[in-house]
Scaffold this motif. Structure first.
Motif, mmCIF file in Angstrom:
data_model
loop_
_atom_site.group_PDB
_atom_site.id
_atom_site.type_symbol
_atom_site.label_atom_id
_atom_site.label_comp_id
_atom_site.label_asym_id
_atom_site.label_seq_id
_atom_site.Cartn_x
_atom_site.Cartn_y
_atom_site.Cartn_z
ATOM 1 N N THR A 23 0.823 -1.217 0.000
ATOM 2 C CA THR A 23 0.000 0.000 0.000
ATOM 3 C C THR A 23 0.854 1.263 0.000
ATOM 4 O O THR A 23 0.346 2.358 -0.266
ATOM 5 C CB THR A 23 -0.938 0.020 1.224
ATOM 6 N N PHE A 64 -13.940 5.273 -8.967
ATOM 7 C CA PHE A 64 -13.095 5.247 -7.779
ATOM 8 C C PHE A 64 -13.786 4.456 -6.674
ATOM 9 O O PHE A 64 -14.922 4.759 -6.299
ATOM 10 C CB PHE A 64 -12.827 6.666 -7.273
ATOM 11 N N ALA A 66 -12.835 2.637 -2.736
ATOM 12 C CA ALA A 66 -11.809 2.604 -1.684
ATOM 13 C C ALA A 66 -12.460 2.501 -0.317
ATOM 14 O O ALA A 66 -13.656 2.757 -0.159
ATOM 15 C CB ALA A 66 -10.945 3.856 -1.738
ATOM 16 N N LYS A 72 -10.028 9.332 -2.015
ATOM 17 C CA LYS A 72 -10.780 9.433 -3.279
ATOM 18 C C LYS A 72 -11.066 10.887 -3.642
ATOM 19 O O LYS A 72 -10.823 11.312 -4.775
ATOM 20 C CB LYS A 72 -12.105 8.661 -3.195
ATOM 21 N N ALA A 75 -7.968 12.821 -4.632
ATOM 22 C CA ALA A 75 -7.453 12.323 -5.914
ATOM 23 C C ALA A 75 -8.254 12.914 -7.064
ATOM 24 O O ALA A 75 -7.697 13.363 -8.065
ATOM 25 C CB ALA A 75 -7.507 10.799 -5.959
ATOM 26 N N LEU A 185 -8.307 2.456 -4.661
ATOM 27 C CA LEU A 185 -7.266 3.116 -3.882
ATOM 28 C C LEU A 185 -6.998 2.259 -2.647
ATOM 29 O O LEU A 185 -7.806 2.230 -1.712
ATOM 30 C CB LEU A 185 -7.695 4.528 -3.489
ATOM 31 N N ILE A 244 -4.327 0.866 -6.878
ATOM 32 C CA ILE A 244 -3.408 1.989 -6.659
ATOM 33 C C ILE A 244 -2.933 2.041 -5.212
ATOM 34 O O ILE A 244 -3.747 2.199 -4.288
ATOM 35 C CB ILE A 244 -4.106 3.328 -7.001
ATOM 36 N N ALA A 246 -2.170 3.590 -1.982
ATOM 37 C CA ALA A 246 -2.731 4.888 -1.584
ATOM 38 C C ALA A 246 -2.192 5.450 -0.277
ATOM 39 O O ALA A 246 -2.676 6.472 0.201
ATOM 40 C CB ALA A 246 -4.261 4.778 -1.502
ATOM 41 N N LYS A 249 -0.358 9.797 -0.889
ATOM 42 C CA LYS A 249 -1.340 10.408 -1.780
ATOM 43 C C LYS A 249 -0.701 10.960 -3.045
ATOM 44 O O LYS A 249 -1.294 10.903 -4.127
ATOM 45 C CB LYS A 249 -2.107 11.519 -1.043
ATOM 46 N N ALA A 252 -0.332 8.153 -5.523
ATOM 47 C CA ALA A 252 -1.632 7.713 -6.024
ATOM 48 C C ALA A 252 -2.150 8.663 -7.100
ATOM 49 O O ALA A 252 -2.639 8.226 -8.152
ATOM 50 C CB ALA A 252 -2.636 7.624 -4.872
ATOM 51 N N ARG A 253 -2.021 9.961 -6.864
ATOM 52 C CA ARG A 253 -2.485 10.958 -7.829
ATOM 53 C C ARG A 253 -1.717 10.851 -9.139
ATOM 54 O O ARG A 253 -2.313 10.933 -10.237
ATOM 55 C CB ARG A 253 -2.351 12.356 -7.250
ATOM 56 N N ILE A 256 -2.722 7.513 -11.044
ATOM 57 C CA ILE A 256 -4.054 7.637 -11.667
ATOM 58 C C ILE A 256 -3.975 8.487 -12.924
ATOM 59 O O ILE A 256 -4.513 8.130 -13.976
ATOM 60 C CB ILE A 256 -5.052 8.247 -10.659
#
Length: 292
Positions: A23, A64, A66, A72, A75, A185, A244, A246, A249, A252-253, A256
């Motif tokens: 993660t 999305f 999660a 979420k 993102a 996520l 993803i 997560a 952050k 993750a962004r 995506i």
């Protein structure tokens, strides 16, 4: 697309296990490098969005899913900040209303689909019907499905048919020009705890926390099992899942946005061609305007 992002795609022909993914994975990126890369990626996405809108042949549906506090909302805010608002729409799905319960579980999601040329973002989606409902099968009774008047009837065969309905739904959309990008996520349990504490300790974030969140956290293992099964059952060639990491952050962004950009590039979009007749009219119009 870089290999560290390709690795996040779940291939439908292979069994996926959440225990085997990190993660807090960040690949070869650090925060500063990711920030610079994200700026460039968002600019490219913006240019391709204009072609998507002009061509009017495809729509993009971004899903999305999660656990709570996975990021979420942030993102969506960061990745989509460079898009033209006229060409995108965001829907956040809550508990179904009485009217929505009068229809099948996909009905309200069908109504929220993006038109050709537009990007639609679903914050939670039709997958809640095999996630939250899988953990809380009593929710299914609200749907008034014939023959399902008891939780005992919500068995393996029921879920098998529901996964099939989702696969058929998405296959139909893809065949008619909708590109589906599904993002899970994947936040760690320890990271979720830290984010919950931040929401409790920071008065400006208190509104984000609900006492119900802690009750759902107690069912973490059940949710992970539901996510794993849903991903394995519905990650297809035309609509694969992207898991993803997560915990960070910023990564993750970036992940995506890179995946969205890669999909837009593969559509080979371009502005519509103008006929010779139209070109002639444009030249004539230009002459009139220049003569004023």
């Amino acid at each position: 697309m870089k290999n560290e992002f390709k690795a996040l795609i779940v291939q439908g022909d292979k069994k996926f296990s959440l225990k085997n993914v990190e993660t807090d994975y960040t690949g070869t990126f650090n925060k500063e490098k990711a920030k610079d890369e994200l700026i460039k990626t968002k600019i490219e996405i913006s240019h391709l969005q204009e072609k998507l809108y002009a061509a009017g042949t495809h729509s993009i549906l971004i899903i999305f899913q999660a656990m709570d506090a996975a990021g979420k909302d942030s993102a969506i805010a960061h990745v989509m900040s460079g898009l033209n608002p006229q060409g995108c729409q965001v829907f956040s799905f809550k508990v179904p209303t009485a009217k929505e319960y009068e229809h099948d579980f996909l009905w309200r999601h069908y109504l929220a689909l993006p038109e050709r040329g537009r990007i639609g973002i679903h914050n939670r989606s039709h997958y809640e019907n095999v996630l939250a409902c899988k953990v809380h099968p009593e929710y299914i009774l609200n749907e008034n499905i014939p023959g399902i008047q008891d939780v005992k009837k919500v068995d393996k065969d029921f879920w098998k048919k529901r996964y099939e309905s989702i696969r058929n739904f998405e296959s139909h959309l893809c065949a008619n020009g909708t590109v589906i990008l599904k993002f899970f996520l994947n936040v760690g349990k320890a990271e979720q705890k830290q984010r919950f504490l931040e929401r409790i300790e920071d008065p400006t974030k208190n509104w984000k926390f609900s006492s119900g969140d802690i009750k759902e956290r107690a069912l973490w293992d059940e949710y992970m099992s539901a996510y794993q099964e849903a991903i394995n059952e519905t990650s297809t060639e035309v609509a694969p899942w992207h898991v993803i990491p997560a915990d960070k952050k910023w990564f993750a962004r970036l992940a995506i946005s890179e995946i969205i950009l890669d999909k837009l590039k593969k559509l080979n979009l371009d502005f519509p061609l103008v006929s010779e007749e139209e070109k002639s009219k444009l030249a004539e119009t230009k002459s009139i305007l220049m003569a004023e």
